[in-house]
Enzyme design. Structure first.
Site, PDB file in Angstrom:
ATOM      1  N   GLU A   1      11.596  21.018  -2.298  1.00 49.15           N
ATOM      2  CA  GLU A   1      10.215  21.122  -1.828  1.00 49.15           C
ATOM      3  C   GLU A   1       9.588  22.489  -2.093  1.00 49.15           C
ATOM      4  O   GLU A   1       9.037  23.129  -1.196  1.00 49.15           O
ATOM      5  CB  GLU A   1      10.136  20.769  -0.332  1.00 49.15           C
ATOM      6  CG  GLU A   1       8.739  20.356   0.079  1.00 49.15           C
ATOM      7  CD  GLU A   1       8.651  19.715   1.459  1.00 49.15           C
ATOM      8  OE1 GLU A   1       9.440  18.787   1.739  1.00 49.15           O
ATOM      9  OE2 GLU A   1       7.811  20.144   2.234  1.00 49.15           O
TER      10      GLU A   1
ATOM     11  N   LYS B   1      17.366  15.463   2.955  1.00 50.66           N
ATOM     12  CA  LYS B   1      16.920  16.286   4.080  1.00 50.66           C
ATOM     13  C   LYS B   1      17.724  15.930   5.318  1.00 50.66           C
ATOM     14  O   LYS B   1      17.895  14.748   5.641  1.00 50.66           O
ATOM     15  CB  LYS B   1      15.436  16.055   4.362  1.00 50.66           C
ATOM     16  CG  LYS B   1      14.530  16.865   3.464  1.00 50.66           C
ATOM     17  CD  LYS B   1      13.104  16.835   3.978  1.00 50.66           C
ATOM     18  CE  LYS B   1      12.186  17.599   3.046  1.00 50.66           C
ATOM     19  NZ  LYS B   1      10.772  17.485   3.433  1.00 50.66           N
TER      20      LYS B   1
ATOM     21  N   GLU C   1       5.620   4.173   6.157  1.00 50.33           N
ATOM     22  CA  GLU C   1       6.166   5.016   5.071  1.00 50.33           C
ATOM     23  C   GLU C   1       6.144   4.267   3.736  1.00 50.33           C
ATOM     24  O   GLU C   1       6.029   4.887   2.683  1.00 50.33           O
ATOM     25  CB  GLU C   1       7.602   5.462   5.394  1.00 50.33           C
ATOM     26  CG  GLU C   1       7.754   6.257   6.690  1.00 50.33           C
ATOM     27  CD  GLU C   1       7.363   7.735   6.578  1.00 50.33           C
ATOM     28  OE1 GLU C   1       7.013   8.191   5.472  1.00 50.33           O
ATOM     29  OE2 GLU C   1       7.401   8.421   7.619  1.00 50.33           O
TER      30      GLU C   1
ATOM     31  N   ASN D   1       4.709  14.267   2.459  1.00 58.00           N
ATOM     32  CA  ASN D   1       4.245  14.526   3.822  1.00 58.00           C
ATOM     33  C   ASN D   1       2.841  13.984   4.064  1.00 58.00           C
ATOM     34  O   ASN D   1       2.212  14.335   5.066  1.00 58.00           O
ATOM     35  CB  ASN D   1       4.269  16.035   4.105  1.00 58.00           C
ATOM     36  CG  ASN D   1       5.667  16.585   3.975  1.00 58.00           C
ATOM     37  OD1 ASN D   1       6.627  15.939   4.370  1.00 58.00           O
ATOM     38  ND2 ASN D   1       5.799  17.763   3.387  1.00 58.00           N
TER      39      ASN D   1
ATOM     40  N   HIS E   1       6.994   7.473  15.356  1.00 57.74           N
ATOM     41  CA  HIS E   1       6.746   8.321  14.181  1.00 57.74           C
ATOM     42  C   HIS E   1       5.853   7.589  13.175  1.00 57.74           C
ATOM     43  O   HIS E   1       4.852   8.130  12.699  1.00 57.74           O
ATOM     44  CB  HIS E   1       8.077   8.718  13.544  1.00 57.74           C
ATOM     45  CG  HIS E   1       7.914   9.469  12.264  1.00 57.74           C
ATOM     46  ND1 HIS E   1       7.396  10.741  12.219  1.00 57.74           N
ATOM     47  CD2 HIS E   1       8.161   9.118  10.981  1.00 57.74           C
ATOM     48  CE1 HIS E   1       7.340  11.147  10.954  1.00 57.74           C
ATOM     49  NE2 HIS E   1       7.799  10.175  10.183  1.00 57.74           N
TER      50      HIS E   1
ATOM     51  N   ARG F   1       7.177  17.866  -3.839  1.00 62.20           N
ATOM     52  CA  ARG F   1       7.831  17.025  -2.826  1.00 62.20           C
ATOM     53  C   ARG F   1       6.991  16.961  -1.548  1.00 62.20           C
ATOM     54  O   ARG F   1       7.062  15.980  -0.800  1.00 62.20           O
ATOM     55  CB  ARG F   1       9.244  17.554  -2.524  1.00 62.20           C
ATOM     56  CG  ARG F   1       9.971  16.680  -1.499  1.00 62.20           C
ATOM     57  CD  ARG F   1      11.453  16.935  -1.400  1.00 62.20           C
ATOM     58  NE  ARG F   1      12.045  16.094  -0.371  1.00 62.20           N
ATOM     59  CZ  ARG F   1      13.320  15.847  -0.221  1.00 62.20           C
ATOM     60  NH1 ARG F   1      14.190  16.383  -1.067  1.00 62.20           N
ATOM     61  NH2 ARG F   1      13.784  15.077   0.734  1.00 62.20           N
TER      62      ARG F   1
ATOM     63  N   ARG G   1      32.329  23.615   5.758  1.00 61.64           N
ATOM     64  CA  ARG G   1      31.369  24.055   4.717  1.00 61.64           C
ATOM     65  C   ARG G   1      30.913  22.909   3.812  1.00 61.64           C
ATOM     66  O   ARG G   1      30.478  23.133   2.695  1.00 61.64           O
ATOM     67  CB  ARG G   1      31.948  25.189   3.871  1.00 61.64           C
ATOM     68  CG  ARG G   1      32.281  26.422   4.693  1.00 61.64           C
ATOM     69  CD  ARG G   1      32.364  27.655   3.850  1.00 61.64           C
ATOM     70  NE  ARG G   1      32.618  28.808   4.680  1.00 61.64           N
ATOM     71  CZ  ARG G   1      33.815  29.221   5.061  1.00 61.64           C
ATOM     72  NH1 ARG G   1      34.887  28.575   4.643  1.00 61.64           N
ATOM     73  NH2 ARG G   1      33.952  30.258   5.829  1.00 61.64           N
TER      74      ARG G   1
ATOM     75  N   LYS H   1      10.558   7.575  -4.121  1.00 64.47           N
ATOM     76  CA  LYS H   1      11.096   8.782  -3.481  1.00 64.47           C
ATOM     77  C   LYS H   1      12.046   9.502  -4.426  1.00 64.47           C
ATOM     78  O   LYS H   1      12.037  10.730  -4.524  1.00 64.47           O
ATOM     79  CB  LYS H   1      11.793   8.417  -2.166  1.00 64.47           C
ATOM     80  CG  LYS H   1      12.446   9.629  -1.528  1.00 64.47           C
ATOM     81  CD  LYS H   1      12.144   9.823  -0.092  1.00 64.47           C
ATOM     82  CE  LYS H   1      12.594  11.211   0.356  1.00 64.47           C
ATOM     83  NZ  LYS H   1      12.697  11.338   1.789  1.00 64.47           N
TER      84      LYS H   1
ATOM     85  N   HIS I   1       1.688  13.281   7.470  1.00 66.65           N
ATOM     86  CA  HIS I   1       2.692  13.810   8.393  1.00 66.65           C
ATOM     87  C   HIS I   1       2.235  15.073   9.122  1.00 66.65           C
ATOM     88  O   HIS I   1       2.695  15.335  10.236  1.00 66.65           O
ATOM     89  CB  HIS I   1       4.011  14.081   7.664  1.00 66.65           C
ATOM     90  CG  HIS I   1       4.777  12.821   7.369  1.00 66.65           C
ATOM     91  ND1 HIS I   1       4.291  11.823   6.553  1.00 66.65           N
ATOM     92  CD2 HIS I   1       5.998  12.379   7.799  1.00 66.65           C
ATOM     93  CE1 HIS I   1       5.167  10.841   6.482  1.00 66.65           C
ATOM     94  NE2 HIS I   1       6.211  11.144   7.229  1.00 66.65           N
TER      95      HIS I   1
ATOM     96  N   HIS J   1       2.763  14.532  12.800  1.00 67.70           N
ATOM     97  CA  HIS J   1       3.663  15.379  13.611  1.00 67.70           C
ATOM     98  C   HIS J   1       2.902  16.005  14.775  1.00 67.70           C
ATOM     99  O   HIS J   1       3.436  16.131  15.881  1.00 67.70           O
ATOM    100  CB  HIS J   1       4.288  16.474  12.750  1.00 67.70           C
ATOM    101  CG  HIS J   1       5.422  15.985  11.898  1.00 67.70           C
ATOM    102  ND1 HIS J   1       5.874  16.648  10.784  1.00 67.70           N
ATOM    103  CD2 HIS J   1       6.208  14.877  12.000  1.00 67.70           C
ATOM    104  CE1 HIS J   1       6.868  15.971  10.237  1.00 67.70           C
ATOM    105  NE2 HIS J   1       7.091  14.891  10.957  1.00 67.70           N
TER     106      HIS J   1
HETATM  107  N1  GLY Z   1      10.516  12.745   4.330  1.00 63.84           N
HETATM  108  C1  GLY Z   1       9.979  13.668   3.415  1.00 63.84           C
HETATM  109  C2  GLY Z   1      10.954  14.186   2.435  1.00 63.84           C
HETATM  110  O1  GLY Z   1      12.064  13.698   2.360  1.00 63.84           O
HETATM  111  O2  GLY Z   1      10.664  15.110   1.725  1.00 63.84           O
END
Ligand code: GLY
Length: 382
Positions: A238, A144, A186, A246, A267, A242, A122, A228, A249, A253
């Site tokens: 998000e 993430k 990025e 993207n 990517h 946040r 957990r 960031k 992206h 994607h």
């Molecule tokens: N890579 C996008 C984020 O961490 O929200």
């Protein structure tokens, strides 16, 4: 010299350390935030021969007991099968509630090991030691984690903050130029979102940073991590802003998924084309000056990043197919894809109100379908 940035998230706050030669001090830097003297290192076949011995030496020097596993390199490793095998290996190795998991690698290792750490017993402490530019400036920060499924990328995962992030910019020296450039996309993104001064700096220093200037690499990683951290502190899970991270992206994607996540586009390359598409779309909507689109195209081109879709041998690009990918993207609200648009460099914003005809026309031009059909062009998208 090592510099640090604090990510303030209440009892989940942590430091991001950035510097040259930092790996040799990794054990001592992480020791104070660990709750036991035992760690489990997850790395991959690329990183192991280059850097694992140095990490182990630093863990030994800090008196940390360590086990670990070396996973196959590559996106295929971010799967349910590898997640299950990793959890089994950790349990078999005797990992306990206080054993820290060290994610030592690029985005794949960070995402998979992060998810495993969030699930094991957990949740066990997580340390991120990113080894690629992409993971140093993006995926290791902000919590993430995730794996891919047959439905798409990163569709299963968790928000799970690390206890510490250790970014040694010397590790970037072993990356291939293509991998370095992919991570650089990025870096550019942070300038485009809300920092026009950083974009200006990148226009002057991006090329020498990519060519190997260590001081400039450190500055770029620090500035990116600080950007960031600001976004994550404002919206950790998000719910809103946040999603600005993207930028490029949603398009990127779709390009990656459509071309099968293969050698055709990394990517970062997909994000490069995607950011330019986002700016071109913004221009077509009357939001972004042409001059800013041209500046972005020029900078990406000068640093060797793609600004147009590469030729495909398997099947031609198709605008309608790309549209379907947008709907499958997880950044969908009430069935509508959310796009990051821009009013100029450093002025990004979110919009779920992009007219389909404008989007489709831009994509048809990018895929070359508009030219093939004899439709007059409007300057080329991406
Ligand atoms: N890579 C996008 C984020 O961490 O929200």
């Amino acid at each position: 010299m090592i510099s640090a940035i604090r990510v303030l998230l209440g009892d989940r706050s942590y430091d991001i350390h950035v510097g040259q030669g930092l790996l040799a001090q990794a054990g001592t830097l992480m020791r104070p935030v660990l709750s036991s003297g035992s760690v489990f290192v997850v790395t991959d076949e690329n990183v192991e021969p280059l850097h694992l011995a140095k990490l182990k030496d630093s863990l030994d020097a800090a008196g940390l007991d360590h086990h670990g596993v070396v996973l196959p390199a590559g996106e295929q490793t971010k799967s349910f099968a590898h997640l299950e095998a990793l959890l089994d290996t950790m349990l078999d190795a005797g990992c306990e509630r206080h054993t820290a998991v060290i994610a030592f690698g690029g985005g794949v290792v960070g995402d998979l090991a992060g998810l495993a750490a969030s699930l094991l017993l957990r949740g066990v402490p997580l340390v991120q030691i990113p080894t690629t530019l992409l993971s140093q400036v993006d995926s290791s920060v902000g919590g993430k984690t995730g794996i891919n499924t047959t439905q798409g990328k990163n569709l299963v995962g968790s928000f799970y903050q690390p206890r510490i992030v250790l970014a040694d910019t010397d590790l970037l020296e072993t990356l291939s130029p293509r991998e370095l450039r992919s991570g650089y996309a990025e870096v550019v993104k942070y300038g485009l979102i809300d920092d026009p001064g950083f974009f200006l700096w990148l226009e002057s220093h991006g090329k020498s940073l990519l060519a190997g200037n260590g001081r400039k690499r450190k500055h770029a990683v620090l500035t990116s991590c600080a950007a960031k951290a600001r976004v994550v502190m404002a919206d950790e899970r998000e719910h809103g802003s946040r999603a600005l991270l993207n930028l490029g992206h949603t398009f990127g994607h779709a390009l990656e998924a459509d071309s099968g996540y293969g050698e055709l586009l990394t990517h970062g390359e997909a994000v490069s084309i995607g950011m330019l598409m986002a700016f071109e779309l913004s221009r077509r909507l009357g939001l972004c000056p042409e001059e800013d689109v041209a500046r972005l195209r020029r900078h990406l081109g000068q640093t060797g990043l793609p600004t147009a879709l590469p030729e495909r041998a398997d099947m031609p690009w198709n605008a309608e197919r790309l549209m379907e990918h947008f709907i499958r993207d997880k950044k969908v609200r009430d069935g509508k894809a959310v796009f990051v648009l821009a009013r100029g460099i450093g002025k990004a914003f979110l919009s779920a109100e992009v007219p389909e005809d404008v989007l489709l026309a831009m994509l048809r031009e990018a895929t070359g379908e508009a030219a093939a059909a004899g439709t007059p062009g409007a300057g080329g998208a991406a």
